[in-house]
Design an enzyme around this catalytic site. Sequence first.
Site, PDB file in Angstrom:
ATOM      1  N   GLU A 286      54.621  45.149  65.906  1.00 53.03           N
ATOM      2  CA  GLU A 286      55.304  44.180  65.728  1.00 53.03           C
ATOM      3  C   GLU A 286      56.032  43.472  66.962  1.00 53.03           C
ATOM      4  O   GLU A 286      56.496  44.235  67.547  1.00 53.03           O
ATOM      5  CB  GLU A 286      56.476  44.487  64.530  1.00 53.03           C
ATOM      6  CG  GLU A 286      57.104  42.984  64.033  1.00 53.03           C
ATOM      7  CD  GLU A 286      58.250  43.532  63.211  1.00 53.03           C
ATOM      8  OE1 GLU A 286      58.913  42.670  62.610  1.00 53.03           O
ATOM      9  OE2 GLU A 286      58.476  44.654  63.265  1.00 53.03           O
ATOM     10  N   LYS A 350      54.174  36.627  58.574  1.00 52.45           N
ATOM     11  CA  LYS A 350      54.859  37.451  57.426  1.00 52.45           C
ATOM     12  C   LYS A 350      55.456  36.617  56.517  1.00 52.45           C
ATOM     13  O   LYS A 350      55.776  35.274  56.454  1.00 52.45           O
ATOM     14  CB  LYS A 350      56.063  38.175  58.181  1.00 52.45           C
ATOM     15  CG  LYS A 350      56.844  39.176  57.489  1.00 52.45           C
ATOM     16  CD  LYS A 350      57.988  39.798  58.352  1.00 52.45           C
ATOM     17  CE  LYS A 350      58.756  40.848  57.545  1.00 52.45           C
ATOM     18  NZ  LYS A 350      59.622  41.427  58.342  1.00 52.45           N
ATOM     19  N   CYS A 403      56.110  45.224  59.421  1.00 51.08           N
ATOM     20  CA  CYS A 403      57.422  45.704  59.127  1.00 51.08           C
ATOM     21  C   CYS A 403      57.665  46.332  57.624  1.00 51.08           C
ATOM     22  O   CYS A 403      56.801  46.942  56.894  1.00 51.08           O
ATOM     23  CB  CYS A 403      58.748  44.943  59.354  1.00 51.08           C
ATOM     24  SG  CYS A 403      60.172  45.751  59.591  1.00 51.08           S
TER      25      CYS A 403
END
Length: 529
Positions: A286, A350, A403
């Site tokens: 990430e 995301k 994440c």
Amino acid sequence: MERLAGRIMLSSGFGRTFIAIGAGAVGALAFPPFGFFASLFISFTLLVWLVDGATGNPDGGLWSRGWKTFVIGWLFGFGYFVAGLWWLGNALLLEADEFAWALPLAILGLPACLAIFYGFAVMLANLLWSDGWGRIAALSASFGLIEWLRSFVLTGFPWNTVGFGLMPIPLMMQTSNLIGIFGMSMLAVLIFSAPALLGTKKGMVPGLCIAALAMAFHLGYGLYRLSQPLVADGSALTVRIVQPGIDQSRKMLNADRAEIFKEHLRLSALPPTEGQKRPDVIVWPETSVPFILTQNPDALEEISKTLEDGQILLTGAVRMEDAGAGHAPRYYNSVYAVDSQGQIIGATDKVHLVPFGEYVPFENILRSFGVDNLISLPGGFSPAATREAITLPSGKKLYSFICYEIIFPGEVPDDITTSTAIVNVTNDGWFGNTPGPYQHFQQARVRAVETGIPVIRAANTGISAIIDPLGRIVAGLDYGQKGIIDSTLSGPATGALTADMRHIHFWLLFALLLVCSMIARTGLMKREN
């Protein structure tokens, strides 16, 4: 056991409070890095006896008993979440001069809020509480329902769902493909609460037999599923995961950005590890690219020089989008696909952002009190509207989960079974070598088992791994190690169920437990009358 049960039931005041908080805290030992799942036998046995003491008060009406059991559940949950989530405070210490004031909110405030869910779980179970095995069924059903609600209410945070405590190893993870993590929570409470029957005797034989049969099925199904071959994939991807091991404090320094980028390139260019083919896909963690990639053609050129013909780089990066004249640009936490010509051939953003980490909820109000994101971006990140797959030139499809998105079962798209793998890029360096990264890794393993799809997990400081569809680690690097992982992906699991089937099985199990608890409660009321 009867004497101990009696003392717990009759406890009061500070002693009762201490027992409730301690019972919850002991349960946190079931989660990584400890994995002592037997600790939950202690936790839920004590919880049942505490509720027995509250519901057995002849002077209390329905509201009085309901409130008392809510408090018991809240205290239990507070101990459970403080002991399991204290490591969240580590992220605030990286910029202690700015965020140290928020430590009590992270270490105590969040657990206090999450404990409300467990307060309601115990209060709901109290409505159908009885004196035999039925109360175990009621507690199991209510925890399953509440853990499901915890996954989406107020954006959701299903971290350390009780069901994970029953899944320390792949053998004990397989049932999640049948009933999902929330069904596993019901199964876990059913099994872990059963020893409470030894202290009260009523319903002991049928209750212990049911719990033993449930555990036997759980282990037996695990053995069966692990014995099944994976689906053969004749054109399987060979993947390289880069784990650069960059300390988070260093990532926050602008002066080190160029050097950090070079470290990723150097690791990517290493020759294949012994016995492995040249990787088709290289995966960075990430936000590995420490600048806006689309504004840095030199960086794209460096990537093209590093990649061999036909290789694809998947990298976490911040994506900027122009919002038009008079408006600030939008920023997204993204994964880019870059080919060997240095061209961006795909991107996905995301969807589920971290509150106070990537955006500030109720922004207009809280910013007036000086509350800001941990990540310094003007206005924070923006969420994507939908989760998009990255399709490689070969036609293979990869879904990325950035994440903590990997912990949300509801975030998994319906067509996940058409993809080759799940890609989970993360940066757990915020939390140091605490239980956090280990707990996060376990949840990624269970997501592989639930979906029946391999997981490619790239973490900045670890834990990175190739996880097969049965939750087994094919190859990996532990926390704090710097290096690469080269491995070929397996095919999907044989006979993996869809999310819809898991939902059906979850609700059927919930209904069964609810009916059992209602029958037991009705029988108790008849005896009392």
